[in-house]
Scaffold this motif. Sequence first.
Motif, mmCIF file in Angstrom:
data_model
loop_
_atom_site.group_PDB
_atom_site.id
_atom_site.type_symbol
_atom_site.label_atom_id
_atom_site.label_comp_id
_atom_site.label_asym_id
_atom_site.label_seq_id
_atom_site.Cartn_x
_atom_site.Cartn_y
_atom_site.Cartn_z
ATOM 1 N N PHE A 82 1.642 -13.845 21.002
ATOM 2 C CA PHE A 82 2.494 -14.929 20.491
ATOM 3 C C PHE A 82 3.970 -14.649 20.767
ATOM 4 C CE2 PHE A 82 -1.415 -15.692 18.410
ATOM 5 C CZ PHE A 82 -1.477 -17.062 18.291
ATOM 6 N N TYR A 83 4.346 -13.369 20.675
ATOM 7 C CA TYR A 83 5.726 -13.015 21.011
ATOM 8 C C TYR A 83 6.001 -13.333 22.477
ATOM 9 C CZ TYR A 83 5.695 -10.402 16.620
ATOM 10 O OH TYR A 83 5.599 -10.019 15.309
ATOM 11 N N GLN A 86 6.697 -16.853 22.984
ATOM 12 C CA GLN A 86 8.013 -17.175 22.460
ATOM 13 C C GLN A 86 9.104 -16.718 23.435
ATOM 14 O OE1 GLN A 86 7.940 -15.471 18.529
ATOM 15 N NE2 GLN A 86 9.939 -16.331 18.046
ATOM 16 N N MET A 87 8.889 -15.557 24.048
ATOM 17 C CA MET A 87 9.920 -14.968 24.906
ATOM 18 C C MET A 87 9.971 -15.611 26.290
ATOM 19 S SD MET A 87 11.537 -13.009 23.009
ATOM 20 C CE MET A 87 12.724 -12.794 24.332
ATOM 21 N N THR A 105 7.161 -6.376 25.110
ATOM 22 C CA THR A 105 7.113 -7.489 24.158
ATOM 23 C C THR A 105 6.397 -7.059 22.881
ATOM 24 O OG1 THR A 105 7.109 -9.055 25.996
ATOM 25 C CG2 THR A 105 6.429 -9.903 23.851
ATOM 26 N N THR A 110 11.274 -8.762 20.222
ATOM 27 C CA THR A 110 11.258 -10.203 19.972
ATOM 28 C C THR A 110 12.176 -10.542 18.802
ATOM 29 O OG1 THR A 110 8.964 -10.202 20.685
ATOM 30 C CG2 THR A 110 9.748 -12.197 19.606
ATOM 31 N N THR A 114 15.394 -12.973 19.406
ATOM 32 C CA THR A 114 15.419 -14.322 18.832
ATOM 33 C C THR A 114 16.495 -14.457 17.757
ATOM 34 O OG1 THR A 114 13.625 -13.659 17.357
ATOM 35 C CG2 THR A 114 13.008 -14.884 19.321
ATOM 36 N N THR A 122 20.446 -13.025 24.120
ATOM 37 C CA THR A 122 19.006 -12.985 23.884
ATOM 38 C C THR A 122 18.336 -12.054 24.885
ATOM 39 O OG1 THR A 122 18.991 -15.231 23.018
ATOM 40 C CG2 THR A 122 16.895 -14.370 23.820
ATOM 41 N N GLU B 26 2.515 -23.048 27.325
ATOM 42 C CA GLU B 26 3.022 -22.836 25.972
ATOM 43 C C GLU B 26 2.273 -23.590 24.872
ATOM 44 O OE1 GLU B 26 7.312 -23.406 26.663
ATOM 45 O OE2 GLU B 26 6.771 -22.074 28.305
ATOM 46 N N GLU B 30 0.327 -22.780 20.552
ATOM 47 C CA GLU B 30 1.284 -23.235 19.554
ATOM 48 C C GLU B 30 0.651 -24.068 18.449
ATOM 49 O OE1 GLU B 30 4.532 -25.015 21.604
ATOM 50 O OE2 GLU B 30 5.592 -23.116 21.820
ATOM 51 N N SER B 35 -2.048 -20.095 15.350
ATOM 52 C CA SER B 35 -1.051 -19.116 14.903
ATOM 53 C C SER B 35 -1.338 -18.642 13.485
ATOM 54 C CB SER B 35 0.362 -19.691 15.012
ATOM 55 O OG SER B 35 0.463 -20.859 14.253
#
Lengths: 230, 102
Positions: A82-83, A86-87, A105, A110, A114, A122, B26, B30, B35
């Motif tokens: 998930f990181y 996001q990255m 990561t 992260t 963020t 960043t 992505e 999500e 999650s």
Amino acid sequence: MARRQVDTMSLGVGIATGLYGISFGALAVASGLDLWQTQLLSLLMFSGGSQFAFIGVFASGGLASLPAAITSAWMLGVRNGFYALQMKPLLEHLGFKMPVAAQLTIDESTGVATAQANSEDTKRGFWLTGAAVFVFWNSLTFAGALLGSALADPSVYGLDAAAAAAFLALLWPRLKQRQPLIVAAAAAFVAVVLTPVLPSGLPILLAAVIAFVIGGLNLFKPRAQAGDRR
Amino acid sequence: MTLTIAILLASAAVYSWKFFGYLVPEQFLEKPLVSRVAALLTVSLLSALMATQALTKGSEIQFDSRVPSLLVAAVLLRFKAPFLLVVLAAAGVAALLRFFGF
């Protein structure tokens, strides 16, 4: 944030995280890994929770528990995915650097990345924190492993109790709401109660099923959400 | 399976999350359901590991000096003590209790 501030933050997080590399190194050796196997985990796995899980399951069940040790480490690594998601848009055009970025990561890189206000900071925060944590985590793992192998009987020094405390410390910041609290309590109960009747490692994996049930059906959802509808 | 091979396999498994996170579209992960389950999965595993580490020995349930040691750790965490202090205090409490024969 000024560039200096990003640098200081990254380094500070790197050192603080690296310090518990000492406890990982000592605990890994106490659980039966040699110096090089311990170092291999920090270099290649490079994810604290997964590393503690691997040695924890192995310590309790030996070679027979290795499949469960691998599975627990793998499942605990899911948040890194998930990181990465996001990255990905924040780091932009990684190209050939992607495999390296992927390894770096983790929670800390992260988190720092963020927290920055602009794109340049960043990226700088991500790479610096990732690199700092990697360097300190690995060198202090080595120091901890040396320290651990110098101790004759680790349980005399309470290292087995330290392992439980390490898991609690990793767990603590995630317990702010009712849903994770209930999951944590149920998982702890299930894992302990099943230990006498199932092969080592399996109780932990079965405890993970609770996350799928409570999360999947969204039972005990946060109070704030229920209140919103009023 | 040897321990070293298991370490390599487990490391590759953990890396796969990090790697594929950069490859998948992505939207895929999500979704709130995905999650939420992932966050709770982390909680359940850490809690199960903590509990078995503190309350079992081999295949038996056993209450010993690890329990008060974990309580001390919880109190320290409540007051936002740093990780290393928590771990050292837990080890110290268990070592001390064992020294006095508990």
